[in-house]
Design an enzyme around this catalytic site. Structure first.
Site, mmCIF file in Angstrom:
data_model
loop_
_atom_site.group_PDB
_atom_site.id
_atom_site.type_symbol
_atom_site.label_atom_id
_atom_site.label_comp_id
_atom_site.label_asym_id
_atom_site.label_seq_id
_atom_site.Cartn_x
_atom_site.Cartn_y
_atom_site.Cartn_z
ATOM 1 C CD GLU A 35 -3.177 -0.584 2.175
ATOM 2 O OE1 GLU A 35 -3.094 0.486 2.821
ATOM 3 O OE2 GLU A 35 -4.067 -1.414 2.373
ATOM 4 C CD GLU A 86 -14.209 -3.865 6.887
ATOM 5 O OE1 GLU A 86 -14.311 -5.044 7.273
ATOM 6 O OE2 GLU A 86 -13.289 -3.473 6.153
#
Length: 265
Positions: free
Chosen positions: A165, A191
Site C-alpha cells: 500500500e 465491516e
C-alpha cells in the site's frame, strides 16, 4: 452476412427481406447520428461494425474456453478471488470466505489488522483511502490496514500490506485487538472484524500505490486526538477504536516506566 449469399443464390424474396433488415438498422443509426451529432459515416458502415462485433464475440468466447487472455502481446492471467479468514470472537479460525461476500449483509466476523507508524518526532502517519476502494473510499485512516490470507501469519501479512500500500518496510510489534462492526452508507458493505493493531517506526516519505491511497500526511498525536473528537466523518470507523487502544497502550507503558524509575530510586 446473408445478403451476398442471397444475391448470388438469386432468391429475390429473401434478398428483399435482408435488404429491408439492413436498411432499417442503417436508418436507425442515421437518426441517432443526427440526434447526437455523430458522423453519418458511422451509420453507413453499420453492417461492417456488426461483423466486427460478431468476430469479437467469438474471439472472446474462444479466450474464455481456452483460458488465454492477452492484450498487445501480453498474456493476462485471471485475477485470483481474495479470501479472508473467518473467526469467532476468540480469534479461532472457523473457515474462509470470499472477501466481498464476507462484507455483505450483516457481515461475517473475519480477521483483519491495522498498522500505525510513528516517526522520530512522535507524529503518526495517516493515509487517505483511494476513492475507488470497495468501501469507505476517500476517508482518512491509519498507515495501512487489510486482511491476512488463509494460512498467513498476521504480522507477516501486515508487513506485506504496508509494503504494497505505502511502499514502506518496517518491523511491527503487537498492541492488541478488538472486535467492531461498521456499515459503509455508500456501498452498503459491512465491516465485522477482529482487528489486530500493530505499531512500527518509520522516517521519510512513503511511496503509496494510487489505487490504494490517494494521499498521506504526518500528524501530531494530540492533533489526531482533537480531530477524532470533532470530525469523525472524515475518518474510517475503525480508526478511533484502534487509536484509543494504541493511546491506552502508550499510557500503560509510560506508567510502567515511571513506576520502574521510582522503584530504582
Amino acid at each position: 452476412v446473408l445478403m451476398p449469399v442471397m444475391l448470388i443464390a438469386g432468391d429475390a424474396l429473401a434478398t428483399a427481406g435482408a435488404t429491408v433488415a439492413v436498411g432499417a438498422a442503417a436508418t436507425q443509426r442515421l437518426l441517432l447520428a443526427y440526434r447526437f451529432r455523430h458522423s453519418a459515416t458511422l451509420a453507413l458502415v453499420h453492417p461492417f461494425t456488426i461483423v466486427l462485433m460478431i468476430a469479437l464475440q467469438w474471439a472472446s468466447w474462444r479466450a474464455d474456453r481456452t483460458g488465454v487472455r492477452g492484450w498487445k502481446g501480453r498474456v493476462a492471467q485471471p485475477a485470483k478471488v481474495e479470501q479472508v479468514v473467518l473467526v469467532d470472537d476468540q480469534d479461532r479460525e472457523i473457515g474462509t470466505e470470499e472477501k466481498l461476500r464476507a462484507h455483505a449483509g450483516p457481515g461475517r466476523l473475519h480477521r483483519a489488522f491495522s498498522v500505525f507508524l510513528f516517526d522520530r518526532r512522535g507524529h503518526t502517519l495517516l493515509q487517505r483511502r483511494a476513492c475507488g476502494k470497495y468501501h469507505f473510499g476517500g476517508l482518512w485512516t491509519n498507515a495501512c490496514c487489510g486482511h491476512p490470507r488463509p494460512g498467513e501469519d498476521v504480522v507477516a501479512a501486515a508487513e506485506r500490506r504496508l509494503r504494497e500500500e505505502m511502499g514502506i518496510r518496517a518491523s511491527l510489534e503487537t498492541l492488541g485487538s478488538f472486535v467492531y462492526t461498521a456499515r459503509d452508507p455508500a456501498s452498503g458493505l459491512v465491516e465485522h472484524e477482529l482487528d489486530h493493531v500493530y505499531l512500527g517506526y518509520f522516517d521519510g516519505a512513503p511511496d503509496p500505490d494510487p489505487l490504494e491511497a490517494e494521499g498521506w500526511r504526518w500528524i501530531d498525536a494530540d492533533d489526531l486526538d482533537a480531530a477524532l473528537e470533532h470530525d469523525t466523518a472524515s475518518y474510517t470507523p475503525w480508526l478511533p477504536i484502534a487509536w484509543a487502544l494504541l493511546r491506552e497502550s502508550q499510557a500503560s507503558a509510560a506508567a510502567r516506566s515511571s513506576a520502574a524509575w521510582k522503584h530504582s530510586a
